[in-house]
Design a protein around this motif. Structure first.
Motif, PDB file in Angstrom:
ATOM      1  N   ARG A   1       0.817  -1.212   0.000  1.00  0.00           N
ATOM      2  CA  ARG A   1       0.000   0.000   0.000  1.00  0.00           C
ATOM      3  C   ARG A   1       0.852   1.264   0.000  1.00  0.00           C
ATOM      4  O   ARG A   1       0.305   2.371   0.040  1.00  0.00           O
ATOM      5  CB  ARG A   1      -0.912  -0.003   1.233  1.00  0.00           C
ATOM      6  CG  ARG A   1      -1.950  -1.126   1.238  1.00  0.00           C
ATOM      7  CD  ARG A   1      -2.961  -0.958   2.359  1.00  0.00           C
ATOM      8  NE  ARG A   1      -2.360  -1.195   3.672  1.00  0.00           N
ATOM      9  CZ  ARG A   1      -2.347  -2.392   4.258  1.00  0.00           C
ATOM     10  NH1 ARG A   1      -2.895  -3.445   3.673  1.00  0.00           N
ATOM     11  NH2 ARG A   1      -1.794  -2.540   5.447  1.00  0.00           N
ATOM     12  N   ALA A   2       2.182   1.086  -0.040  1.00  0.00           N
ATOM     13  CA  ALA A   2       3.065   2.247   0.088  1.00  0.00           C
ATOM     14  C   ALA A   2       4.259   2.166  -0.848  1.00  0.00           C
ATOM     15  O   ALA A   2       5.387   2.448  -0.464  1.00  0.00           O
ATOM     16  CB  ALA A   2       3.537   2.375   1.534  1.00  0.00           C
ATOM     17  N   GLY A   3       4.054   1.739  -2.092  1.00  0.00           N
ATOM     18  CA  GLY A   3       5.109   1.816  -3.103  1.00  0.00           C
ATOM     19  C   GLY A   3       5.674   0.504  -3.587  1.00  0.00           C
ATOM     20  O   GLY A   3       6.328   0.463  -4.630  1.00  0.00           O
ATOM     21  N   LEU A   4       5.455  -0.603  -2.855  1.00  0.00           N
ATOM     22  CA  LEU A   4       5.911  -1.911  -3.318  1.00  0.00           C
ATOM     23  C   LEU A   4       4.915  -2.450  -4.339  1.00  0.00           C
ATOM     24  O   LEU A   4       3.726  -2.553  -4.055  1.00  0.00           O
ATOM     25  CB  LEU A   4       6.043  -2.871  -2.136  1.00  0.00           C
ATOM     26  CG  LEU A   4       6.584  -4.274  -2.433  1.00  0.00           C
ATOM     27  CD1 LEU A   4       8.034  -4.217  -2.912  1.00  0.00           C
ATOM     28  CD2 LEU A   4       6.469  -5.165  -1.204  1.00  0.00           C
ATOM     29  N   ARG A   5       5.398  -2.792  -5.530  1.00  0.00           N
ATOM     30  CA  ARG A   5       4.496  -3.190  -6.604  1.00  0.00           C
ATOM     31  C   ARG A   5       3.973  -4.608  -6.440  1.00  0.00           C
ATOM     32  O   ARG A   5       2.850  -4.913  -6.835  1.00  0.00           O
ATOM     33  CB  ARG A   5       5.211  -3.061  -7.954  1.00  0.00           C
ATOM     34  CG  ARG A   5       5.603  -1.628  -8.306  1.00  0.00           C
ATOM     35  CD  ARG A   5       6.198  -1.548  -9.691  1.00  0.00           C
ATOM     36  NE  ARG A   5       5.247  -1.981 -10.706  1.00  0.00           N
ATOM     37  CZ  ARG A   5       5.567  -2.200 -11.975  1.00  0.00           C
ATOM     38  NH1 ARG A   5       6.824  -2.057 -12.381  1.00  0.00           N
ATOM     39  NH2 ARG A   5       4.645  -2.590 -12.836  1.00  0.00           N
ATOM     40  N   ARG A   6       4.803  -5.502  -5.916  1.00  0.00           N
ATOM     41  CA  ARG A   6       4.406  -6.893  -5.686  1.00  0.00           C
ATOM     42  C   ARG A   6       5.275  -7.443  -4.570  1.00  0.00           C
ATOM     43  O   ARG A   6       6.258  -6.818  -4.172  1.00  0.00           O
ATOM     44  CB  ARG A   6       4.547  -7.720  -6.961  1.00  0.00           C
ATOM     45  CG  ARG A   6       5.913  -7.699  -7.583  1.00  0.00           C
ATOM     46  CD  ARG A   6       5.941  -8.518  -8.871  1.00  0.00           C
ATOM     47  NE  ARG A   6       4.998  -8.026  -9.846  1.00  0.00           N
ATOM     48  CZ  ARG A   6       5.262  -7.057 -10.723  1.00  0.00           C
ATOM     49  NH1 ARG A   6       6.461  -6.481 -10.729  1.00  0.00           N
ATOM     50  NH2 ARG A   6       4.368  -6.660 -11.587  1.00  0.00           N
ATOM     51  N   ALA A   7       4.917  -8.599  -4.058  1.00  0.00           N
ATOM     52  CA  ALA A   7       5.692  -9.194  -2.976  1.00  0.00           C
ATOM     53  C   ALA A   7       7.139  -9.382  -3.411  1.00  0.00           C
ATOM     54  O   ALA A   7       7.415  -9.694  -4.583  1.00  0.00           O
ATOM     55  CB  ALA A   7       5.087 -10.531  -2.575  1.00  0.00           C
ATOM     56  N   PRO A   8       8.103  -9.190  -2.502  1.00  0.00           N
ATOM     57  CA  PRO A   8       9.512  -9.355  -2.887  1.00  0.00           C
ATOM     58  C   PRO A   8       9.780 -10.738  -3.470  1.00  0.00           C
ATOM     59  O   PRO A   8       9.275 -11.751  -2.989  1.00  0.00           O
ATOM     60  CB  PRO A   8      10.252  -9.168  -1.557  1.00  0.00           C
ATOM     61  CG  PRO A   8       9.334  -8.328  -0.725  1.00  0.00           C
ATOM     62  CD  PRO A   8       7.949  -8.766  -1.103  1.00  0.00           C
ATOM     63  N   GLN A   9      10.554 -10.756  -4.528  1.00  0.00           N
ATOM     64  CA  GLN A   9      10.980 -12.009  -5.137  1.00  0.00           C
ATOM     65  C   GLN A   9      12.213 -12.502  -4.373  1.00  0.00           C
ATOM     66  O   GLN A   9      13.186 -11.755  -4.200  1.00  0.00           O
ATOM     67  CB  GLN A   9      11.337 -11.780  -6.604  1.00  0.00           C
ATOM     68  CG  GLN A   9      11.632 -13.035  -7.386  1.00  0.00           C
ATOM     69  CD  GLN A   9      11.879 -12.723  -8.859  1.00  0.00           C
ATOM     70  OE1 GLN A   9      12.171 -11.586  -9.217  1.00  0.00           O
ATOM     71  NE2 GLN A   9      11.759 -13.732  -9.708  1.00  0.00           N
ATOM     72  N   LEU A  10      12.176 -13.726  -3.898  1.00  0.00           N
ATOM     73  CA  LEU A  10      13.274 -14.291  -3.133  1.00  0.00           C
ATOM     74  C   LEU A  10      13.955 -15.366  -3.972  1.00  0.00           C
ATOM     75  O   LEU A  10      13.401 -16.451  -4.189  1.00  0.00           O
ATOM     76  CB  LEU A  10      12.766 -14.885  -1.815  1.00  0.00           C
ATOM     77  CG  LEU A  10      12.017 -13.914  -0.885  1.00  0.00           C
ATOM     78  CD1 LEU A  10      11.562 -14.637   0.381  1.00  0.00           C
ATOM     79  CD2 LEU A  10      12.877 -12.710  -0.538  1.00  0.00           C
ATOM     80  N   LEU A  11      15.137 -15.064  -4.477  1.00  0.00           N
ATOM     81  CA  LEU A  11      15.884 -15.996  -5.312  1.00  0.00           C
ATOM     82  C   LEU A  11      16.785 -16.846  -4.429  1.00  0.00           C
ATOM     83  O   LEU A  11      17.662 -16.323  -3.729  1.00  0.00           O
ATOM     84  CB  LEU A  11      16.733 -15.233  -6.333  1.00  0.00           C
ATOM     85  CG  LEU A  11      16.009 -14.223  -7.228  1.00  0.00           C
ATOM     86  CD1 LEU A  11      17.005 -13.541  -8.157  1.00  0.00           C
ATOM     87  CD2 LEU A  11      14.901 -14.892  -8.022  1.00  0.00           C
ATOM     88  N   ARG A  12      16.580 -18.155  -4.460  1.00  0.00           N
ATOM     89  CA  ARG A  12      17.434 -19.073  -3.701  1.00  0.00           C
ATOM     90  C   ARG A  12      18.527 -19.578  -4.637  1.00  0.00           C
ATOM     91  O   ARG A  12      18.243 -20.219  -5.651  1.00  0.00           O
ATOM     92  CB  ARG A  12      16.614 -20.234  -3.149  1.00  0.00           C
ATOM     93  CG  ARG A  12      15.509 -19.805  -2.193  1.00  0.00           C
ATOM     94  CD  ARG A  12      14.869 -21.004  -1.498  1.00  0.00           C
ATOM     95  NE  ARG A  12      14.467 -22.029  -2.448  1.00  0.00           N
ATOM     96  CZ  ARG A  12      14.601 -23.339  -2.229  1.00  0.00           C
ATOM     97  NH1 ARG A  12      15.122 -23.781  -1.092  1.00  0.00           N
ATOM     98  NH2 ARG A  12      14.174 -24.212  -3.132  1.00  0.00           N
ATOM     99  N   LEU A  13      19.772 -19.297  -4.281  1.00  0.00           N
ATOM    100  CA  LEU A  13      20.884 -19.485  -5.200  1.00  0.00           C
ATOM    101  C   LEU A  13      21.979 -20.348  -4.587  1.00  0.00           C
ATOM    102  O   LEU A  13      22.410 -20.114  -3.444  1.00  0.00           O
ATOM    103  CB  LEU A  13      21.482 -18.131  -5.583  1.00  0.00           C
ATOM    104  CG  LEU A  13      20.489 -17.083  -6.112  1.00  0.00           C
ATOM    105  CD1 LEU A  13      21.179 -15.742  -6.259  1.00  0.00           C
ATOM    106  CD2 LEU A  13      19.893 -17.531  -7.443  1.00  0.00           C
ATOM    107  N   ALA A  14      22.467 -21.312  -5.367  1.00  0.00           N
ATOM    108  CA  ALA A  14      23.591 -22.150  -4.968  1.00  0.00           C
ATOM    109  C   ALA A  14      24.844 -21.654  -5.690  1.00  0.00           C
ATOM    110  O   ALA A  14      24.900 -21.684  -6.925  1.00  0.00           O
ATOM    111  CB  ALA A  14      23.329 -23.606  -5.318  1.00  0.00           C
TER     112      ALA A  14
END
Length: 405
Positions: free
Chosen positions: A383-396
């Motif tokens: 409701r305050a500037g974030l367009r969508r939920a944060p994308q969490l990249l799990r990386l090896a």
């Protein structure tokens, strides 16, 4: 301090590693480049009015038994306020006639009359991409009085510190996510780690980390840094216009569907950049993947993060990371400087905040996303500037990745 030009070459004092790209045949329309390596040490003389360097290479001239050595003498002419530069090689031990010139806007240009195989040529030396730990020299010849020029030698210099390591300045980084053809990720990783890391770093880049995405088997993500935007442009021209990429680009590109998902980023705060690697990169040929997991969080925004979301992240999101098993390593925001190398597109006009974490285990990002506190912080931010939920990249991390969990 005197600013008449006598200190223009002070940047060169010290110890360097040098990548040489040298045209095998000059003034013959050739595009056949040889690559060899050298070390260089430069010291001041005459109280700083000049310097001398020693160039020790692993290259042998045709028919020669010994590796080639060279030296340069540079002296500042106080009366004319110009530099004169003499070069000599171990093949004959004779100082060539000097080239002369100076620096303007951070670029040094020096010209003179030389010979090549008994043929008179106009020679030009150019110094550019000069930083605390990088420099680029190239040589050009002209046989028509300067109407046209052939570049026939590049030297890419990287400073070595007291421990023999390359110091890096990552004022701007690229977060690069590639979509690959099914089943070909390991093929690209093997090629990248064998052939493409050191040549990029030699021309002024820093290959920070390379990763397999755990949730998408055909995604390859990597990060590289640059001292600044001008250095980025010159380094990219040097690598993608040079012989190494020419040799391997078809094999690399054959694995890819898309390579344009690229974000240009800068540290969100003066002290929010990724820390320096704690140990040397694994050598070429290393096969065991690095320990640990890295999580990259991508927050797509309606406005630049500096307009308020950065403070929200620091207040509402960052404190939730450690309890879930994530250790915050760095925070970055979009760099809206125009892309100076359009041959490689970047995502422009898309405000973003990106954070990097080391993870206690591969499930830590999922645990984080499931906590009530995280869900509440996301709901408020939407409701305050974030367009969508944060994308969490799990990386090896791959075997030769500097950035590890």
């Amino acid at each position: 301090m005197n600013h008449d030009g006598r200190h223009d070459f002070d940047f060169l004092h010290g110890h360097w590693q040098v990548r040489n790209e040298r045209l095998r045949e000059r003034l013959a329309g050739s595009d056949d480049w040889e690559i060899f390596h050298a070390t260089q040490t430069c010291e001041p003389v005459l109280g700083g009015l000049g310097n001398v360097d020693a160039f020790l290479s692993d290259w042998r001239r045709d028919g020669g038994e010994d590796t080639f050595q060279g030296m340069t003498l540079r002296l500042f002419d106080l009366q004319r306020r110009r530099w004169n530069i003499w070069w000599a090689g171990s093949h004959d031990g004779v100082l060539e006639p000097p080239v002369s010139g100076g620096f303007a806007d951070g670029v040094g240009v020096f010209e003179g009359e030389l010979e090549h195989h008994g043929r008179p040529v106009r020679a030009r030396f150019v110094w550019s991409a000069i930083g605390a730990n990088t420099a680029h020299w190239h040589q050009q010849f002209s046989i028509d009085g300067g109407a046209s020029w052939e570049t026939n030698w590049h030297m890419w210099l990287r400073r070595r510190d007291a421990d023999g390591r390359l110091p890096h300045e990552d004022a701007v980084i690229e977060l690069r996510r590639y979509t690959l053809k099914p089943g070909r990720r390991d093929e690209l990783i093997e090629l990248f780690e064998r052939e493409l890391i050191e040549p990029q770093e030699a021309v002024g880049m820093h290959v920070i980390g390379q990763f397999r995405e755990l949730d998408e088997p055909d995604r390859y993500t990597w990060v590289r840094g640059f001292p600044g935007h001008a250095a980025r442009v010159e380094a990219l021209h040097g690598f993608y216009g040079g012989p190494t990429w020419k040799r391997h680009r078809d094999a690399a590109n054959a694995t890819m569907i898309d390579s344009d998902d690229v974000r240009l980023l800068k540290p969100a705060r003066p002290h929010s950049a990724l820390p320096a690697a704690q140990r040397e990169r694994a050598p070429v040929g290393a096969s065991a993947d690095a320990d640990g997991i890295v999580c990259i969080g991508v927050c797509e925004l309606d406005a630049p993060a500096q307009a308020g979301f950065l403070e929200r992240f620091e207040r509402d999101f960052a404190p939730l990371l450690e309890p879930a098993g994530l250790s915050l390593l760095g925070v970055y925001v979009s760099d809206d400087t125009p892309n100076g190398f359009p041959r490689l597109p970047v995502r422009e006009g898309e405000p973003t905040l990106v954070w990097f974490c080391g993870c206690a285990d591969a499930q830590a990002p999922r645990r984080l996303a499931e906590t009530p506190q995280w869900r509440a912080a996301v709901a408020d931010a939407l409701r305050a500037g974030l367009r969508r939920a944060p994308q969490l990249l799990r990386l090896a991390p791959t075997a030769r990745s500097e950035l590890r969990g």
